[in-house]
Design an enzyme around this catalytic site. Structure first.
Site, PDB file in Angstrom:
ATOM      1  N   GLU A  69       0.792  -1.224   0.000  1.00  0.00           N
ATOM      2  CA  GLU A  69       0.000   0.000   0.000  1.00  0.00           C
ATOM      3  C   GLU A  69       0.827   1.279   0.000  1.00  0.00           C
ATOM      4  O   GLU A  69       0.752   2.101   0.935  1.00  0.00           O
ATOM      5  CB  GLU A  69      -0.970  -0.007   1.186  1.00  0.00           C
ATOM      6  N   GLU A 116      -5.291  -8.483   0.488  1.00  0.00           N
ATOM      7  CA  GLU A 116      -5.979  -8.119   1.733  1.00  0.00           C
ATOM      8  C   GLU A 116      -7.454  -7.920   1.435  1.00  0.00           C
ATOM      9  O   GLU A 116      -7.815  -7.302   0.428  1.00  0.00           O
ATOM     10  CB  GLU A 116      -5.443  -6.820   2.345  1.00  0.00           C
TER      11      GLU A 116
END
Length: 453
Positions: free
Chosen positions: A175, A362
């Site tokens: 991320e 995720e």
């Protein structure tokens, strides 16, 4: 919707964690401080003053955690490596004890029949690279400093040398969008900078680090992925101002990272008053370095879509609008499972043949429930329905890693948000599987039984 079990025979089921969120042992065996150690010690930075100093004590309890993974029937386990365990100051001498820990972890996973999927960087930069002492080895600045990208490649080489013989696939960064925005633009995550658009060099230098590390990993014969938080962006209305604002937000959140990796160029950021050089940090040849090693897979972290309206603040070309009429998680995030299908088919339509196979690295939710976590089961079931729908529409998705295996240190929220399939009592460190653990175990077993033989 197709049945959520209707996924290909080789589809891989996993769960994910991150080093600072679970390991603890921050002062043990030569580990150096990370930016999260320093940030979480800052008064008011983390809710109720919580830190990751102990977290889930996974550093000592990993055999128990791997036994729980084996009980789930996981095909893979995504974890991150703490850079400051390997190189306490982010450069120079290697810490043998740090490498030995991940040696033990990898060997134990393989013995349990679980494929390791390590992430090299999940937000816990060595503090010495962010703000070194006067005698420190670097100029500091963290990801605002171009030199950090080259130090990252050196770190990648150390870890690949040690573990690459047993670990086939690697994620470079987790991320980078969230780390840039929360850590450097808004200051609500470590290192706590509040630079707004002046944080853009942190995006470019992370991507440069990916490119340099990807080359190192490929030289070791390893597969390379990157994982980013992606969101389908929806305009609040058909009004042209809302549509333009949504396009501007999509360019920042999604395309700022996927366009360079897959198309070799940055998106149009003129809405932010920024040119193709991101304010001067992009040098000639950088995009070739970023794309020189093609991705073997794209990791997609999905939690919710984003609804955008025309700006109300002149500092930004968009305003985030609420998504109403849907359930919300304990974190306040809207639950929109079909957003995952929308995101995956949108990636396919946007990038076509340039899009590598996707892994959901995720997906999960926090709940207020403890052991009887039916809202989490409903969340996961809905998102797996959406995932199966995307696969039925031709999107190449190879695996799904739920977030998270364990309740853990949830960054600025401390221990107040529980994402785990396994409940952790942070006073006693007792692990107790939740209802969602049994549900996920049975789902995995049913999938493998369906494709047996």
């Amino acid at each position: 919707m197709p049945d959520r079990y209707d996924l290909p025979a080789g589809f891989r089921w996993g769960a994910a964690t991150a080093a600072y969120q679970i390991e603890g042992a921050v002062d043990e065996d030569g580990r150096g401080p990370s930016i999260w150690d320093v940030f979480s010690a800052r008064p008011g930075a983390v809710r109720d003053g919580h830190t990751g100093a102990v977290a889930c004590d996974h550093y000592h309890r990993y055999p128990e955690d791997i036994a729980l993974m084996k009980g789930l029937g996981l095909d893979g386990y995504r974890f991150s490596i703490a850079w400051s365990r390997i190189q306490p100051t982010g450069v120079g001498p290697v810490n043998p004890a740090g490498l030995a820990f991940y040696d033990r972890l990898v060997d134990a996973l393989l013995e349990a029949g679980i494929t390791p999927l390590p992430t090299l960087f999940h937000w816990d930069l060595p503090q010495a690279l962010e703000a070194p002492s006067s005698s420190g080895p670097t100029a500091g600045g963290g990801w605002l400093n171009r030199d950090t990208a080259y130090r990252f490649a050196e770190y990648a080489a150390v870890v690949a040398d040690r573990l690459g013989d047993r670990v086939p696939a690697w994620i470079t960064l987790n991320e980078p969008f969230v780390h840039m925005v929360y850590g450097y633009a808004l200051g609500i995550h470590a290192p706590g900078r509040e630079l707004m658009l002046d944080a853009l060099p942190a995006a470019h230098h992370q991507l440069l680090a990916h490119g340099l590390a990807a080359d190192v990993l490929r030289e070791h014969g390893l597969q390379v992925l990157i994982a980013n938080n992606l969101t389908p962006v929806r305009p609040a209305s058909t009004d042209p101002a809302d549509v333009a604002a949504a396009q501007a937000y999509d360019a920042l959140h999604n395309r700022l990272f996927t366009d360079p990796l897959l198309l070799g160029r940055y998106p149009d950021l003129s809405a932010y008053g920024v040119g193709a050089d991101l304010g001067g940090c992009v040098r000639d040849g950088d995009l070739k370095l970023i794309t020189a090693t093609p991705l073997d897979g794209l990791g997609v972290n999905y939690y919710n879509p984003t609804r955008i309206a025309a700006p109300t603040d002149p500092a930004l070309p968009f305003t985030e609008a609420p998504i109403e009429g849907v359930p919300h998680t304990a974190f306040g995030w809207p639950v929109v499972p079909d957003g995952l299908r929308e995101l995956l088919t949108g990636l396919r339509d946007r990038y076509g043949a340039a899009l590598p196979p996707i892994t959901i690295t995720e997906n999960g939710c926090s709940t207020t429930s403890t052991l009887d976590d039916q809202p989490r089961i409903d969340y996961l079931a809905g998102h797996l329905d959406a995932l199966a729908a995307a696969v039925a529409e031709g999107v190449d998705v190879r695996g799904y890693y739920t977030w998270s295996l364990l309740d853990n240190f949830e960054w600025a929220e401390g221990y107040h948000q529980r994402f785990g399939l396994i409940h952790v009592d942070f006073e006693t460190q007792v692990r107790t599987p939740k209802a969602s653990y049994a549900w996920y175990r049975d789902l995995i077993a049913a999938h493998h039984a369906r494709h047996a033989g």
